[in-house]
Design an enzyme around this catalytic site. Sequence first.
Site, PDB file in Angstrom:
ATOM      1  N   SER A   1     -11.299  -1.359  -0.625  1.00 31.73           N
ATOM      2  CA  SER A   1     -10.017  -1.340   0.091  1.00 31.73           C
ATOM      3  C   SER A   1     -10.205  -1.612   1.575  1.00 31.73           C
ATOM      4  CB  SER A   1      -9.339   0.023  -0.068  1.00 31.73           C
ATOM      5  OG  SER A   1      -8.756   0.166  -1.329  1.00 31.73           O
TER       6      SER A   1
ATOM      7  N   ASP B   1       0.843  -1.190   0.000  1.00 31.18           N
ATOM      8  CA  ASP B   1       0.000   0.000   0.000  1.00 31.18           C
ATOM      9  C   ASP B   1       0.883   1.246   0.000  1.00 31.18           C
ATOM     10  OD1 ASP B   1      -2.359   1.783   0.768  1.00 31.18           O
ATOM     11  OD2 ASP B   1      -3.288  -0.199   0.886  1.00 31.18           O
TER      12      ASP B   1
ATOM     13  N   HIS C   1      -3.640   5.727   3.445  1.00 34.71           N
ATOM     14  CA  HIS C   1      -4.417   4.543   3.103  1.00 34.71           C
ATOM     15  C   HIS C   1      -3.825   3.270   3.725  1.00 34.71           C
ATOM     16  CE1 HIS C   1      -6.127   1.507   0.233  1.00 34.71           C
ATOM     17  NE2 HIS C   1      -7.131   2.375   0.121  1.00 34.71           N
TER      18      HIS C   1
END
Length: 690
Positions: free
Chosen positions: A402, A170, A230
């Site tokens: 996600s 990520d 994220h």
Amino acid sequence: MSDRQSRRIRMHALSVATVLAISTGFAAPALAQQARVNLSGLQADTGNDRFIVKYKDGSAAQTNAATMRSALGNAGKAVGLTHIRRIATGADVVRAARKLDRVEAETLMRQIAADPSVEYVEVDKLNKPLLTPNDTRYSEQWGYSGTYGVKANQAWDVTNGSGAVVAVLDTGITNHSDLNANILPGYDFIIDTAVSNDGNGRDSDASDPGDWVSANQCGGSHAAQGSSWHGTHVAGTIAAVTNNAKGVAGVAYGAKIVPVRVLGTCGGYDSDIADAITWASGGTVSGVPANANPAEVINLSLGGSGACGTTTQTAINGAVGRGTTLVIAAGNDNTNVSNASPANCNNVIAVASITSTGARSSFSNYGSLIDIAAPGSNILSTLNTGATTPGSETYASYNGTSMATPHVAGVVALIQSVATTPKTPAQVETLIKGNVTAFPSTPSQPIGPGILNAKAVVDATNGTTPPPTATPLTNGVAVTGVSGAAGSDKLYSLDVPAGASGLKFVTTGGTGDADLYVKFGSAPTTTSFDCKSEGSSNAETCNIATAQTGKYYVLVRGYAAYSGLSLTGSYTTGGGGTQTYSNTADFTISDNATVDSPVTVSGRTGNAPSNASVTVAIVHTYQGDLKVDLVAPDGSLYNIHNRTGGSADNVNKTVTLNLSSEPLNGTWKLRVNDNAGGDTGYINSWSVTF
């Protein structure tokens, strides 16, 4: 008058005498204090086989082991009660030879308590950890314990993922006190400094410098965007530090995270991601030090459009070959996942998103390539306050596939932490897809077989899962009018007897395109099967060359929408020789009641022979209470035992019966009738050979 009848009358007379002594005002002798019987620990669902018995101090049973064992043996003869050990308090642990239901267990406990030397009897309960995390915002994490959450809170009573490693490919990781303790050394795989945003290329620093962009920086027309953090959010869902009186919990909070940085300014390249997949799974990448903590599962909450690239697929295949499961977000474009890479690659678990109501999230991609659905709307996890570069730690809710994906990656960690031997990626996928929470209603688009269920998956890993729910087939009889949408699954089963041959499953007729998958003993999937047939219509055939005895499961899956299909499962039996049909399940024999233990015979021809053999094993004190019959499929009775034997225990015998007037096929039953009170037992097993 039998000794049994005499005993019953004497007990009744004693009760009357006691009442008369009290009611007439005469001084009755002092009665011994009744032993305490604590029934609060009795289990109705799991059964009861261990009990604690405390004999009074100074009693013969308390001071003499032989006397104690003799007393216990007499009270628990019908259930095979044995002494295990004496504990420090002076009480004794005893165990029955099998699990007793609530009624049987209470009866046994009261029989033990009837001994005047007994002080108390109670259940030796099996206690389990019952974790409700004290994390201050745990109640906001509906995805764990809500109605359509993954039931992580129930799985935690078995495992927390300890020992498992999850690689998160990520944006990297930020400093967060609710996450740091579960972070292992990672790596930054971004070579291009225009993407990395940290001023350099690949290195061992997997920290997230921020992925903010200015307006239109990434091509086309888009607004300026602050940093997402994220990777920190995804990592928190997987393994946030839990039960630490702050913040949030993680699905596999005992697992460790290896942060692998592959996303930066405007995203990340396939080439970097492919190298990261290889490295994270324990493979070799030139110029990069070996990963000291190869991952059991890789979380890829990322994606783009188009077909799965050869480079990406090759990296995935290498990782799978090393035993690593890849869990990938389906995408957030409300379109078919077939055009979303890498979720459309082979050998991966593609994850769609649901809301707290169990419905498909409006943004979630869908289609036949989706493997599982998981919570992805309004998911609270760890984050950072920085608008561009890192600020202070915080928490926030995000939406997206996600966010659904790390729920699944966490459950994979739970699987591997509890598995006796590591599960292969194919086995992991089968466990996850075969043990789900049902959707509350048919989703607006196909998003897999159901909702991720961590507790059911963990139970299945330990071999305690119930058999899948399937519509039964009858040999040679077609099920007609079968229809379904693209990506839909319908499961059937066929019981195949010993000696069967020519086993085959055939679909015909109708319109559209359905595929056929067959597996013995468990539900097949599109990647786990004994036979598959994937033509371009509804005409599919699976032939099983050597049939096993037992249950075959048949999956009809809609490659495209289909209707009017017919499904037939068939086999032949040689007809010669004899076969034995048995039922080894325990059936409780209650006082003044009748119980049947069935076996089903199918695939045979003609009538039963004149010399059929029936063997019974019945555990029951006082066999004179019992009448035992074989019940033919048409209801005809053939007697095996008829209330003989008096006070002798148990019925164990083999008899020969003339059943020549009875067709072989159908349901045969062993019927036991108890016509008295005071003694109970169970059918241990029985079989018929013809």
